[in-house]
Design a protein around this motif. Structure first.
Motif, PDB file in Angstrom:
ATOM      1  N   SER A  89     -29.888  22.232 -13.400  1.00  0.00           N
ATOM      2  CA  SER A  89     -29.294  21.520 -12.266  1.00  0.00           C
ATOM      3  C   SER A  89     -30.373  21.028 -11.306  1.00  0.00           C
ATOM      4  O   SER A  89     -30.700  21.697 -10.320  1.00  0.00           O
ATOM      5  N   PRO A  90     -30.931  19.841 -11.568  1.00  0.00           N
ATOM      6  CA  PRO A  90     -31.923  19.275 -10.642  1.00  0.00           C
ATOM      7  C   PRO A  90     -31.407  19.124  -9.216  1.00  0.00           C
ATOM      8  O   PRO A  90     -32.206  19.105  -8.272  1.00  0.00           O
ATOM      9  N   LEU A  91     -30.095  19.036  -9.052  1.00  0.00           N
ATOM     10  CA  LEU A  91     -29.516  18.971  -7.707  1.00  0.00           C
ATOM     11  C   LEU A  91     -29.766  20.245  -6.907  1.00  0.00           C
ATOM     12  O   LEU A  91     -29.661  20.234  -5.673  1.00  0.00           O
ATOM     13  N   PRO A 100     -36.129  22.874  -6.499  1.00  0.00           N
ATOM     14  CA  PRO A 100     -37.205  22.075  -5.909  1.00  0.00           C
ATOM     15  C   PRO A 100     -37.762  21.004  -6.848  1.00  0.00           C
ATOM     16  O   PRO A 100     -38.069  19.889  -6.405  1.00  0.00           O
ATOM     17  N   TRP A 101     -37.938  21.330  -8.144  1.00  0.00           N
ATOM     18  CA  TRP A 101     -38.420  20.310  -9.075  1.00  0.00           C
ATOM     19  C   TRP A 101     -37.499  19.099  -9.078  1.00  0.00           C
ATOM     20  O   TRP A 101     -37.951  17.951  -9.016  1.00  0.00           O
ATOM     21  N   GLY A 102     -36.209  19.350  -9.177  1.00  0.00           N
ATOM     22  CA  GLY A 102     -35.257  18.251  -9.220  1.00  0.00           C
ATOM     23  C   GLY A 102     -35.195  17.484  -7.919  1.00  0.00           C
ATOM     24  O   GLY A 102     -35.093  16.249  -7.907  1.00  0.00           O
ATOM     25  N   LEU A 151     -35.962  13.575  -8.394  1.00  0.00           N
ATOM     26  CA  LEU A 151     -34.864  12.623  -8.276  1.00  0.00           C
ATOM     27  C   LEU A 151     -34.915  11.850  -6.971  1.00  0.00           C
ATOM     28  O   LEU A 151     -34.535  10.675  -6.932  1.00  0.00           O
ATOM     29  N   THR A 152     -35.401  12.476  -5.903  1.00  0.00           N
ATOM     30  CA  THR A 152     -35.613  11.717  -4.665  1.00  0.00           C
ATOM     31  C   THR A 152     -36.619  10.603  -4.889  1.00  0.00           C
ATOM     32  O   THR A 152     -36.413   9.451  -4.482  1.00  0.00           O
ATOM     33  N   GLY A 183     -26.203   9.405  -6.894  1.00  0.00           N
ATOM     34  CA  GLY A 183     -26.864   8.810  -8.050  1.00  0.00           C
ATOM     35  C   GLY A 183     -27.589   9.800  -8.925  1.00  0.00           C
ATOM     36  O   GLY A 183     -28.065   9.443 -10.009  1.00  0.00           O
ATOM     37  N   TRP A 184     -27.696  11.034  -8.468  1.00  0.00           N
ATOM     38  CA  TRP A 184     -28.378  12.062  -9.241  1.00  0.00           C
ATOM     39  C   TRP A 184     -27.485  12.706 -10.291  1.00  0.00           C
ATOM     40  O   TRP A 184     -27.976  13.333 -11.230  1.00  0.00           O
TER      41      TRP A 184
END
Length: 280
Positions: A177-179, A182-184, A188-189, A198-199
């Motif tokens: 869950s990239p949402l 921190p990596w996500g 994605l930002t 959009g994520w």
């Protein structure tokens, strides 16, 4: 489309090749590896895609994944693409978790990343078309997908978005869950922009919440993985599949970390699991 052969080596009776081509999706040269098991003339073999993680290229799994014996035994082709566009003129970031080597398998919409970082289109469309054109042995009606970490995220999201293409989906230590990590958040930002709506198409848990369905998922996760608590959070995937009918096998492997020592220990299990579902 044409490909350049960079190397071929015989292994377990088959051929391990490394190839390069000019990608229209990324606007760069891209390198990928393909292992083709020994086969009868005119045979068609199923395809297993392997998507690699942060900082990796095709070479990490090709050299350390220990998949060839299992692929030879089950008659499965394994394809390992790169993780991002590379080269002069391709933007980069000082952090290992963004930029070259860290494409997150998205189609970037934000400058300067949008010009080259079109890894979703590359993996979902361009490279499969190239494989179909250049490898007559590949049966593109029988495909499965797996991956590690960022590549596990890629395998889950690409598989969930394309359930009619992939017969099975698995992952090693995936970012589920990239949402919610921190990596996500960073990736994605930067690639997609600040609007989190959009994520969702790049988040496996969100895709499932929004209605994506597949018969089954196989996930192996080491319980000694130093990224487990902050970044990977497999419990979110377990929660997302509740009541959906998706048969999630989540195996927490005692003492294993995030490395290829872990991946190679369970690679044959994943190849066999996919091979069963790839039978004609």
């Amino acid at each position: 489309m044409t490909i350049e052969t960079l190397s071929t080596n015989k292994s377990h009776g088959g051929v391990q090749g490394v190839y390069r081509h000019a990608s229209s999706a990324t606007g760069t040269d891209m390198v990928f590896s393909v292992f083709v098991p020994d086969h009868a003339e005119g045979a068609k073999l199923p395809v297993l895609w392997y998507l690699s993680g942060l900082t990796c290229t095709h070479a990490n799994v090709t050299e350390k994944g220990e998949y060839r014996q299992a692929c030879a035994e089950h008659g499965v082709i394994l394809i390992a693409p790169d993780t991002s566009p590379r080269g002069e003129g391709v933007p980069n970031d000082d952090g290992y978790d963004f930029g070259q080597g860290a494409g997150f398998y998205v189609d970037a919409t934000q400058a300067p990343w949008s010009q080259h970082f079109q890894m979703r289109s590359y993996i979902e469309s361009e490279l499969p078309a190239l494989i179909a054109a250049e490898f007559a042995v590949a049966d593109m009606s029988r495909q499965s997908i797996t991956g590690h970490s960022m590549g596990g995220h890629g395998a889950l999201t690409i598989g969930l978005r394309n359930p009619d293409r992939f017969r099975s989906i698995s992952a090693f230590s995936p970012i589920v869950s990239p949402l919610n990590c921190p990596w996500g958040e960073k990736a994605l930002t930067g690639y997609i922009g600040a609007d989190k709506a959009g994520w969702r198409e790049y988040d496996a848990c969100a895709l499932i919440e929004d209605g994506a369905r597949v018969p089954a998922l196989l996930v192996d996760q080491g319980d000694a993985d130093n990224f487990l608590t902050e970044q990977l959070k497999p419990e979110l995937l377990a929660k997302a599949v509740e009541g959906t009918g998706i048969d999630l096998t989540l195996r927490m492997q005692p003492g294993y970390d995030h490395s290829y020592y872990f991946i190679s220990s369970f690679m044959a299990d994943h190849v066999a699991w996919h091979a069963e579902r790839l039978k004609a």
